[in-house]
Motif scaffolding. Structure first.
Motif, PDB file in Angstrom:
ATOM      1  N   THR A  49       0.344  75.685 -45.504  1.00 40.15           N
ATOM      2  CA  THR A  49       0.124  77.053 -45.037  1.00 40.15           C
ATOM      3  C   THR A  49       1.435  77.644 -44.552  1.00 40.15           C
ATOM      4  O   THR A  49       2.315  76.931 -44.072  1.00 40.15           O
ATOM      5  CB  THR A  49      -0.901  77.094 -43.884  1.00 40.15           C
ATOM      6  OG1 THR A  49      -0.397  76.292 -42.822  1.00 40.15           O
ATOM      7  CG2 THR A  49      -2.254  76.602 -44.328  1.00 40.15           C
ATOM      8  N   ASN A  50       1.550  78.934 -44.700  1.00 40.84           N
ATOM      9  CA  ASN A  50       2.747  79.645 -44.264  1.00 40.84           C
ATOM     10  C   ASN A  50       2.480  80.455 -43.007  1.00 40.84           C
ATOM     11  O   ASN A  50       3.178  81.409 -42.732  1.00 40.84           O
ATOM     12  CB  ASN A  50       3.232  80.582 -45.378  1.00 40.84           C
ATOM     13  CG  ASN A  50       3.737  79.815 -46.575  1.00 40.84           C
ATOM     14  OD1 ASN A  50       4.506  78.882 -46.416  1.00 40.84           O
ATOM     15  ND2 ASN A  50       3.299  80.200 -47.757  1.00 40.84           N
ATOM     16  N   TYR A  51       1.443  80.083 -42.277  1.00 42.46           N
ATOM     17  CA  TYR A  51       1.125  80.816 -41.060  1.00 42.46           C
ATOM     18  C   TYR A  51       0.630  79.845 -40.003  1.00 42.46           C
ATOM     19  O   TYR A  51       0.302  78.699 -40.288  1.00 42.46           O
ATOM     20  CB  TYR A  51       0.062  81.890 -41.329  1.00 42.46           C
ATOM     21  CG  TYR A  51      -1.277  81.329 -41.750  1.00 42.46           C
ATOM     22  CD1 TYR A  51      -2.234  80.958 -40.799  1.00 42.46           C
ATOM     23  CD2 TYR A  51      -1.597  81.150 -43.095  1.00 42.46           C
ATOM     24  CE1 TYR A  51      -3.454  80.423 -41.186  1.00 42.46           C
ATOM     25  CE2 TYR A  51      -2.811  80.619 -43.484  1.00 42.46           C
ATOM     26  CZ  TYR A  51      -3.740  80.263 -42.525  1.00 42.46           C
ATOM     27  OH  TYR A  51      -4.947  79.734 -42.901  1.00 42.46           O
ATOM     28  N   PRO A  72      -2.936  85.638 -36.886  1.00 40.48           N
ATOM     29  CA  PRO A  72      -1.930  84.569 -36.987  1.00 40.48           C
ATOM     30  C   PRO A  72      -0.528  85.154 -37.182  1.00 40.48           C
ATOM     31  O   PRO A  72      -0.372  86.359 -37.383  1.00 40.48           O
ATOM     32  CB  PRO A  72      -2.376  83.802 -38.240  1.00 40.48           C
ATOM     33  CG  PRO A  72      -3.096  84.815 -39.060  1.00 40.48           C
ATOM     34  CD  PRO A  72      -3.753  85.763 -38.093  1.00 40.48           C
ATOM     35  N   SER A  73       0.467  84.297 -37.123  1.00 41.02           N
ATOM     36  CA  SER A  73       1.847  84.704 -37.406  1.00 41.02           C
ATOM     37  C   SER A  73       2.357  83.893 -38.588  1.00 41.02           C
ATOM     38  O   SER A  73       2.045  82.707 -38.711  1.00 41.02           O
ATOM     39  CB  SER A  73       2.757  84.437 -36.204  1.00 41.02           C
ATOM     40  OG  SER A  73       2.545  85.394 -35.205  1.00 41.02           O
ATOM     41  N   LEU A  74       3.142  84.540 -39.421  1.00 44.87           N
ATOM     42  CA  LEU A  74       3.746  83.818 -40.538  1.00 44.87           C
ATOM     43  C   LEU A  74       4.824  82.876 -40.014  1.00 44.87           C
ATOM     44  O   LEU A  74       5.481  83.161 -39.016  1.00 44.87           O
ATOM     45  CB  LEU A  74       4.346  84.800 -41.543  1.00 44.87           C
ATOM     46  CG  LEU A  74       3.332  85.651 -42.314  1.00 44.87           C
ATOM     47  CD1 LEU A  74       4.047  86.622 -43.241  1.00 44.87           C
ATOM     48  CD2 LEU A  74       2.387  84.778 -43.127  1.00 44.87           C
ATOM     49  N   ARG A 120       1.933  86.168 -49.331  1.00 45.72           N
ATOM     50  CA  ARG A 120       1.653  85.480 -48.061  1.00 45.72           C
ATOM     51  C   ARG A 120       0.765  86.332 -47.161  1.00 45.72           C
ATOM     52  O   ARG A 120      -0.133  85.824 -46.501  1.00 45.72           O
ATOM     53  CB  ARG A 120       2.956  85.152 -47.323  1.00 45.72           C
ATOM     54  CG  ARG A 120       3.740  84.034 -47.952  1.00 45.72           C
ATOM     55  CD  ARG A 120       4.891  83.631 -47.051  1.00 45.72           C
ATOM     56  NE  ARG A 120       5.754  82.666 -47.707  1.00 45.72           N
ATOM     57  CZ  ARG A 120       6.763  82.055 -47.115  1.00 45.72           C
ATOM     58  NH1 ARG A 120       7.043  82.318 -45.850  1.00 45.72           N
ATOM     59  NH2 ARG A 120       7.507  81.190 -47.767  1.00 45.72           N
ATOM     60  N   LEU A 143      -3.481  85.618 -45.851  1.00 47.89           N
ATOM     61  CA  LEU A 143      -3.771  85.384 -44.433  1.00 47.89           C
ATOM     62  C   LEU A 143      -5.277  85.471 -44.200  1.00 47.89           C
ATOM     63  O   LEU A 143      -5.934  86.382 -44.707  1.00 47.89           O
ATOM     64  CB  LEU A 143      -3.064  86.415 -43.553  1.00 47.89           C
ATOM     65  CG  LEU A 143      -1.565  86.241 -43.353  1.00 47.89           C
ATOM     66  CD1 LEU A 143      -0.990  87.444 -42.620  1.00 47.89           C
ATOM     67  CD2 LEU A 143      -1.260  84.962 -42.591  1.00 47.89           C
ATOM     68  N   LYS A 200      -6.111  89.600 -40.827  1.00 45.24           N
ATOM     69  CA  LYS A 200      -4.980  90.532 -40.733  1.00 45.24           C
ATOM     70  C   LYS A 200      -5.521  91.956 -40.655  1.00 45.24           C
ATOM     71  O   LYS A 200      -6.645  92.218 -41.079  1.00 45.24           O
ATOM     72  CB  LYS A 200      -4.057  90.387 -41.937  1.00 45.24           C
ATOM     73  CG  LYS A 200      -4.734  90.707 -43.261  1.00 45.24           C
ATOM     74  CD  LYS A 200      -3.828  90.420 -44.426  1.00 45.24           C
ATOM     75  CE  LYS A 200      -4.553  90.575 -45.744  1.00 45.24           C
ATOM     76  NZ  LYS A 200      -5.541  89.542 -46.009  1.00 45.24           N
ATOM     77  N   ILE A 238       2.648  89.633 -36.767  1.00 48.24           N
ATOM     78  CA  ILE A 238       2.285  88.721 -37.857  1.00 48.24           C
ATOM     79  C   ILE A 238       3.553  88.331 -38.621  1.00 48.24           C
ATOM     80  O   ILE A 238       3.745  87.174 -38.985  1.00 48.24           O
ATOM     81  CB  ILE A 238       1.251  89.370 -38.805  1.00 48.24           C
ATOM     82  CG1 ILE A 238      -0.106  89.450 -38.097  1.00 48.24           C
ATOM     83  CG2 ILE A 238       1.132  88.592 -40.118  1.00 48.24           C
ATOM     84  CD1 ILE A 238      -1.153  90.240 -38.857  1.00 48.24           C
ATOM     85  N   GLU A 270       7.018  87.227 -35.171  1.00 49.01           N
ATOM     86  CA  GLU A 270       6.517  86.681 -33.908  1.00 49.01           C
ATOM     87  C   GLU A 270       7.618  86.634 -32.848  1.00 49.01           C
ATOM     88  O   GLU A 270       7.352  86.744 -31.653  1.00 49.01           O
ATOM     89  CB  GLU A 270       5.941  85.279 -34.118  1.00 49.01           C
ATOM     90  CG  GLU A 270       5.286  84.740 -32.860  1.00 49.01           C
ATOM     91  CD  GLU A 270       4.735  83.337 -33.025  1.00 49.01           C
ATOM     92  OE1 GLU A 270       3.724  83.043 -32.376  1.00 49.01           O
ATOM     93  OE2 GLU A 270       5.319  82.547 -33.791  1.00 49.01           O
TER      94      GLU A 270
END
Length: 200
Positions: free
Chosen positions: A2-4, A12-14, A53, A57, A60, A124, A127
């Motif tokens: 995952t990229n978050y 969430p945040s990337l 990406r 998510l 979002k 997102i 951060e």
């Protein structure tokens, strides 16, 4: 992979790998601005991948791609785009290039709601800017206790435009030019309004 990452915030945040964040920033002195610029460069060089990406998510804000791109690239964003009415309108007109916005905020409450929506989206992708943006929001709120609301809104716009122009800065710093432009006359006018008898 995952990229978050899940955060204590609503969304969430990337996450950027060290390899993605390796761009060397020349001529910058502000460490916080350097962190933001590194992420921004990644977005500029990898928009198609970044867009994917965002799309995957799990949670979002429902923003048009054009608005996500503006945030990712560090462009100036009109906070009117984040009013509830306009967010709904954006969803309806997702593929249109022209959006219609009301002209200005009527109160600090309206601005705070729009800024919260803007902040949700920014954090997102960035951060690292959480403290900066929270501090700025509080600063704007505090200014509203001292100056006319319209002057504070002028300052907010000028301050965020200045951030786009001078990327080796953050919203933590004061902007003397924006303050002078918006508050000198406003402060005098406010003082006059306060001392003016009610029957004038």
């Amino acid at each position: 992979a995952t990229n978050y990452k899940i955060t204590s915030r609503k969304f969430p945040s990337l996450v950027y790998t060290f390899k993605e964040n390796i761009a060397t920033i020349q001529g910058f002195y502000n460490q916080k601005a350097i962190e933001t610029e590194q992420i921004q460069l990644w977005w500029v060089m990898n928009w198609p991948e970044g867009q994917k990406r965002i799309e995957v998510l799990p949670k979002k804000p429902n923003l048009p791609s054009k608005l996500w791109k503006a945030i990712a690239f560090g462009s100036f964003v009109d906070l009117q785009e984040f009013t509830q009415k306009n967010l709904i309108s954006n969803v309806k007109q997702m593929n249109e290039d022209t959006w219609k916005y009301s002209i200005s905020f009527g109160s600090i409450s309206e601005w705070l709601l729009a800024f919260k929506s803007y902040m949700d989206a920014v954090l997102i992708l960035y951060e690292n800017r959480e403290q900066e943006i929270n501090t700025y929001r509080d600063h704007i709120y505090e200014l509203c206790t001292k100056y006319k609301f319209s002057a504070v809104m002028g300052y907010d716009e000028d301050r965020r435009i200045a951030l786009v122009i001078n990327r080796d800065s953050t919203l933590f710093e004061k902007d003397i030019e924006a303050e002078g432009k918006n508050f000198d006359i406003a402060a005098i006018k406010r003082l006059k309004d306060e001392v003016r008898p009610n029957n004038w």
